[in-house]
Write an enzyme that holds these catalytic residues in place. Structure first.
Site, PDB file in Angstrom:
ATOM      1  N   GLY A  29     -14.138  -9.635   1.427  1.00  0.00           N
ATOM      2  CA  GLY A  29     -12.826  -9.394   2.019  1.00  0.00           C
ATOM      3  C   GLY A  29     -12.982  -8.526   3.243  1.00  0.00           C
ATOM      4  CB  CYS A  65       9.658  13.627   7.168  1.00  0.00           C
ATOM      5  SG  CYS A  65      10.187  15.307   6.816  1.00  0.00           S
ATOM      6  CD  GLU A  66       5.522  12.656   2.812  1.00  0.00           C
ATOM      7  OE1 GLU A  66       4.760  13.551   2.394  1.00  0.00           O
ATOM      8  OE2 GLU A  66       6.427  12.137   2.123  1.00  0.00           O
ATOM      9  NE  ARG A  69      -9.396   1.714   4.529  1.00  0.00           N
ATOM     10  CZ  ARG A  69     -10.394   2.422   4.984  1.00  0.00           C
ATOM     11  NH1 ARG A  69     -10.371   2.912   6.233  1.00  0.00           N
ATOM     12  NH2 ARG A  69     -11.446   2.675   4.222  1.00  0.00           N
ATOM     13  N   GLY A 126     -17.267  -6.712  -1.790  1.00  0.00           N
ATOM     14  CA  GLY A 126     -17.408  -5.266  -1.689  1.00  0.00           C
ATOM     15  C   GLY A 126     -18.325  -4.737  -0.620  1.00  0.00           C
ATOM     16  CE1 TYR A 180      -8.144  -4.102   0.260  1.00  0.00           C
ATOM     17  CE2 TYR A 180     -10.133  -3.735   1.541  1.00  0.00           C
ATOM     18  CZ  TYR A 180      -9.490  -4.313   0.462  1.00  0.00           C
ATOM     19  OH  TYR A 180     -10.200  -5.117  -0.401  1.00  0.00           O
TER      20      TYR A 180
END
EC number: 4.1.1.20
Length: 423
Positions: A275, A343-344, A312, A239, A372
């Site tokens: 990670g 298309c967003e 993200r 983390g 990520y």
């Protein structure tokens, strides 16, 4: 050492110009620096010397086979959260005994696959899972080595969607109920309790939450031993944060020194599951400008990377530094949104960003995209996944090619009662 830098006005990954890669593989693409990956690993390894500890790379951050293989060759195990990730870890050469299987929702078939493969440790997250795993292990005639992941109810002070150690989160067994869970585990004949696990969140930029959680779990370990349980391992999770904008995450040396102090005398082997900290700053996303669209309210720089490639910014309101691949020293800036073709309205990589003026055909580099990024990508709008590339010194290779649209279509089927398409 900086592994992404301008040389003669062109952005390079180590010794390779990003424009050279773009010319060969097209855009958008992800690029990982092997040197940056090794440097991040070395920072952990150097400061683990003298500690009874191991590192299991958290594959959910970036499950590229080449990345996992690189860490495996350096001595890492793997922290997995699915059987798919287990298959990837094994394919990359990670020994099964060095794989830790975490996750809140493991099916009986998945637990069976993990035991059949010889996974070294299963982090159990509920009493239901204890009983299910015991039954599965009994069917196979084996005894499963487990820890129980406890939820210490500590606020990681990070984004709500990546906080995992509060009472309101779905993960782990509430620390106030942990002794009951261990009592159950101790009665189940096919389980071998070896330790305790925790994970409080991702992108932590302060050591205080870690310290608070370790103190709470340390007290639990004392209670569990008094109850007669053998607790030999403490899986601390991962983390630690990285730099996206102006964050100042703790140094690995400071983090490990704190852990050593807070676990002194506990007599547990420690497991770390970094990670993002290992891969985040080692990867970038490169995209080409399609057009610049002035508007009444703002200017839009429309690029060929989109939210399906890097979700993200939309999902977490995350900031990623964005630079032109060709250096623009002392250029005037424009305020713009950097958006994709999807298309967003949520399809953006940056909003209200001051950038050097860009034009169609220019390349941009989105920093700190190694974690990520590609692993969360989708084929929304039937957009093929961006290829992944690894650079090592002056050489580079594609580690995952861009699939063709024909390949995407070939994975689907019409239902039998539909008429064939006329050619």
């Amino acid at each position: 050492m900086t592994f992404f830098s301008y040389k003669n006005g062109e952005m390079h990954a180590e010794g390779v110009a990003l424009a050279t890669i773009a010319a060969q593989v097209g855009t958008p693409f992800y690029c990982y620096s092997a040197g940056a990956l090794r440097a991040a690993w070395k920072e952990f390894a150097d400061h683990l010397k003298g500690m009874n500890a191991e590192v299991c790379y958290a594959m959910k951050a970036n499950s590229s086979l080449a990345v996992v293989r690189l860490f495996g060759e350096l001595g890492a195990g793997s922290d997995i959260v699915s059987i798919g990730e287990m298959r990837r870890a094994l394919a990359a050469g990670i020994p099964a005994r060095r794989i830790i299987y975490s996750g809140v929702g493991k099916k009986p078939s998945e637990l069976m696959a993990a035991l059949e493969a010889g996974v070294g440790q299963i982090n159990v997250e509920s009493s239901y899972e204890l009983e299910t795993l015991n039954a599965v292990a009994g069917q196979l005639g084996v005894k499963a080595d487990i820890t129980i992941r406890v939820n210490p109810d500590v606020d990681a002070k990070t984004h709500a969607k990546i906080t995992t150690g509060r009472k309101g989160n779905k993960f782990g067994v509430d620390i106030d109920l942990a002794r009951e869970a261990y009592a159950l585990a101790g009665k189940l004949p096919n389980l071998n309790v070896v330790g305790v696990a925790m994970h409080i969140g991702s992108q932590l930029t302060s050591l205080d939450p870690y310290r608070d959680a370790i103190v709470r779990v340390r007290e639990l370990v004392t209670q569990l031993r008094a109850d007669g349980h053998k607790i030999d391992r403490f899986d601390i999770g991962g983390g630690l944060g990285i730099v996206y904008a102006q964050e100042k995450p703790p140094a690995i040396a400071d983090f490990l020194a704190m852990v050593a102090r807070e676990t002194a005398g506990l007599g547990c082997a420690l497991t770390f599951e970094p990670g993002r900290r290992l891969v985040g700053e080692a990867g970038v996303l490169v995209s080409e400008v399609i057009l610049v669209k002035p508007g009444a309210a703002k200017t839009f720089v429309i690029v060929d990377a989109a939210m399906n490639d890097l979700i993200r910014p939309t999902l977490y309101e995350a900031w990623h530094d964005i630079l032109p691949v060709r250096e623009r020293p002392q250029a005037a800036t424009i305020r713009c949104d950097i958006v994709g073709p999807i298309c967003e309205s949520g399809d953006y990589l940056a909003q209200d960003r001051d950038m050097a003026p860009l034009a169609a055909g220019d390349l941009i580099m989105i920093r700190s995209a190694g974690a990520y990024g590609a692993v969360m990508a989708s084929t929304y709008n039937t957009r093929p996944l961006a290829p992944e590339v690894m650079v090592d010194g002056t050489r580079f290779a594609v580690t995952r090619p861009r699939p063709s649209i024909d390949e995407l279509l070939s994975a689907e089927r019409f239902v039998p009662w539909q008429e064939p398409v006329k050619s």
